[in-house]
Scaffold this motif. Structure first.
Motif: not given
Lengths: 458, 205
Positions: A105-110
């Motif tokens: 999820q964090e990757l997607q946000r970045v």
């Protein structure tokens, strides 16, 4: 019989909705021979073995006559793959897995932040719901002509003189620089042609065919512009690359030590076309900023005033091709680049555009004929042709094709009969397209006599 | 006349700056629609602005769509909640995004002044800066690929999340382009709003 067939059609449609292939359950199976004929007629494509029988082709017609609307493969299950949404199903399954992983999820946000410059959750994308309509159906992008043109779709007017469609001569021009912004060729009054190829300047005597090398630049310098002396000492010219890029026109007087007479700044980008009018009253300059400026000559006639007389912004692309009419000194023809493709005729007395014509191709060069009331234009993509236009109607007289890359420069022989075109395909081609009609010139000679008399009487 | 009044006389207010931005977008978007060949050229008429000849669409529906969108945008620019305006060009049949023009908005100067913020940048200078961008837009056809399909356009406004959604407006999906390439144009500023224009297109190679 009719009742029976409807029964059967009901049955077969039911079978389809159940998606089951079950022939044996149909009641027709146990019926008499006559009914079996109907059954075989009803089931033309059920089993491949049956389709081999010869009388099969007539079977669809009774179906239609009975009003049976079920498709022929009534009891066969054919999955509709387009409606099954495998992609969505796959996504729904894998989505749950992703929800479990916070690092993903964090990757997607970045990624999202990088793509949109902002986190999608702190930002909204809004649009008005009453959308603008699309172009009418069947509309084709007009820019298409630039990419897929085979032949210009304008009619060619037949003319009453012979114009050779092939070049009279082809000269090699190795290392000619394919740059829209340079002027690398001129044909002087002494019938000597000068061409700059890379760092060399060559002279070609059109009468004898002899070639001489005039000079060679040292180092990496190359020649951007050359002009043969025509008796005029004062030239409006752009000094060097740096000067032209800034969009300034600098008047030089080559007899003086401080040779810069004046500097004109009317363009915001580099200048690509520059021409004095035939009567020396105006200087026309075309820039990469799509602007065409007309500068009036100063009172002493040697340079121009610092204010433009007219500024024309009608061209939608760089203005390189400029030519003044030899017999009407107030008429200027200008041609625009790829995005514009128009030849425009301007009248200096009124400051208005007298005519504009879409040539469907980049206009790289323009020349007026001195023998006929015609204009010749040199073009780029897609046909790299030269087009002869009748003035003032601007109807097409002829098209000369042969160059395999765009025509960079045009020059005319001193007698006005031959046009030389320099192409990016490293050839110079000579076209004898304005040869004077000998019969006509005789007539002109006899006509000219009374005019001499007239002047004597006065 | 006091010094403050004199200053205000030639100053550009926040609303005035928003109007300058919207006027630029109106001319810029019309120019793009013409230059990229989205609509028949005979539906456009020439207009003079910024010392240039710009072609403006005469289609009622396009005009209505643009004026409604830009009027709403103007209000949001005054409220300082717009981050970006995107002109999205999509293929009508496949709905694939072919090209996107991003108009990024930044807020400059002393934002704490709120609605009283003024800029003393000369209007002529701003218009000259806009003219340079317009010229770049007009010459962009030289490198942008041909849109060889029936295309339509949409305008998406990227705002902060606390915006009140007006009637007939809805959330939209971000328009991304596969194998994209971007070219940045010049930017201009009113000293209240700074506008940067970027075109992103599909790279065929």
């Amino acid at each position: 019989m009719a009742q029976f067939s409807t029964n059967l059609s009901l049955n077969s449609s039911k079978q389809k909705s159940n998606s089951s292939i079950n022939n044996s359950k149909t009641p027709t199976k146990n019926n008499s021979g006559a009914d079996i004929v109907v059954r075989t007629k009803k089931t033309p494509a059920k089993t491949p073995s049956k389709s081999k029988s010869p009388g099969r082709s007539t079977t669809p017609t009774p179906n239609k006559a009975n009003g049976n609307k079920t498709p022929s493969g009534g009891d066969r299950f054919i999955p509709s793959r387009s409606a099954t949404n495998f992609d969505l199903g796959h996504f729904k399954i894998t989505q749950n897995e992703e929800n479990a992983s916070p690092s993903k999820q964090e990757l997607q946000r970045v990624i999202c932040e990088n793509l949109h410059g902002n986190d999608i959750r702190t930002q909204k994308i809004l649009s008005y719901q009453k959308k603008a309509p699309a172009a009418p159906e069947g509309f084709q992008n007009p820019m298409r002509v630039l990419y897929t043109q085979t032949k210009t779709p304008a009619s060619v007017k037949s003319c009453n003189r012979y114009i050779p469609q092939a070049p009279d001569r082809i000269l090699d021009a190795p290392d000619i620089i394919d740059d829209y912004y340079l002027n690398l060729m001129d044909w002087g009054a002494n019938n000597i042609l000068a061409a700059a190829l890379g760092s060399h300047v060559y002279l070609w005597n059109a009468g004898t065919g002899k070639i001489e090398e005039l000079m060679e630049m040292s180092g990496n310098d190359y020649i951007c512009s050359l002009g043969m002396d025509t008796g005029r000492r004062f030239l409006g010219c752009w000094n060097d690359i740096s000067g032209s890029r800034s969009g300034q026109i600098i008047h030089h007087d080559v007899r003086q030590r401080d040779h810069i007479v004046s500097t004109l700044s009317g363009h915001t980008q580099e200048i690509c076309g520059l021409k004095w009018s035939t009567d020396g009253k105006y200087l026309a300059s075309g820039g990469n900023d799509n602007v065409l400026n007309i500068w009036p000559a100063a009172s002493n006639g040697h340079h121009t005033q610092n204010q433009t007389l007219y500024t024309f912004t009608a061209h939608q692309a760089a203005v390189k091709a400029l030519a003044w009419c030899p017999w009407q000194p107030q008429i200027l023809a200008s041609g625009g680049g790829t995005a514009d493709r128009h030849i425009r005729l301007w009248n200096m007395n009124t400051g208005s555009c007298a005519n504009a014509i879409d040539t469907k191709s980049q206009v790289c060069g323009l020349l007026w004929s001195t023998n006929y009331k015609e204009i010749i234009s040199g073009h780029g993509f897609a046909n790299n042709q030269l087009i002869i236009w009748k003035y003032p109607g601007m109807t097409k007289v002829s098209e000369l094709t042969g160059h395999t890359a765009r025509v960079l420069h045009l020059a005319m022989s001193p007698d006005g009969s031959t046009v030389l075109s320099a192409g990016a395909d490293e050839t110079l081609r000579l076209w004898k397209c304005f040869v004077k009609n000998t019969v006509k010139t005789k007539e002109e000679k006899t006509k000219s006599k009374p005019s001499v008399l007239n002047t004597c009487i006065r | 006349m006091t010094a403050i009044e004199q200053k205000n006389k030639s100053a550009i207010t926040l609303r005035g700056s928003s109007e300058i931005i919207c006027e630029y977008l109106d001319y810029g978007i019309n120019s793009i629609l013409y230059q990229r060949g989205l609509y028949p050229p005979e539906t456009f008429k020439t207009a003079e602005n910024y010392g240039l000849t710009i072609l403006m669409s005469q289609d009622n529906k396009i005009q209505e769509f643009l004026s409604t969108t830009l009027n709403q945008l103007k209000e949001w620019l005054v409220q300082r909640i717009v981050n970006k305006v995107a002109l999205v060009i999509t293929n009508v049949k496949t709905l694939e995004v072919m090209e996107r023009w991003d108009f990024n908005v930044q807020y400059e100067g002393n934002i704490n002044q709120g609605n009283d913020q003024v800029s003393d940048k000369p209007l002529k200078q701003i218009r000259n800066e806009i003219r340079d961008v317009m010229k770049q837009i007009a010459s962009s056809v030289a490198y942008l690929p041909l849109l060889d399909c029936l295309c339509s356009f949409d305008i998406q406004i990227y705002t902060k999340s606390d915006v009140v959604l007006p009637n007939e407006w809805a959330d939209a999906e971000p328009a991304n382009i596969k194998n994209a390439q971007s070219v940045k144009m010049r930017s201009f500023s009113t000293n209240i709003h700074k506008m940067e224009t970027v075109v992103t297109y599909k790279n065929d190679d």
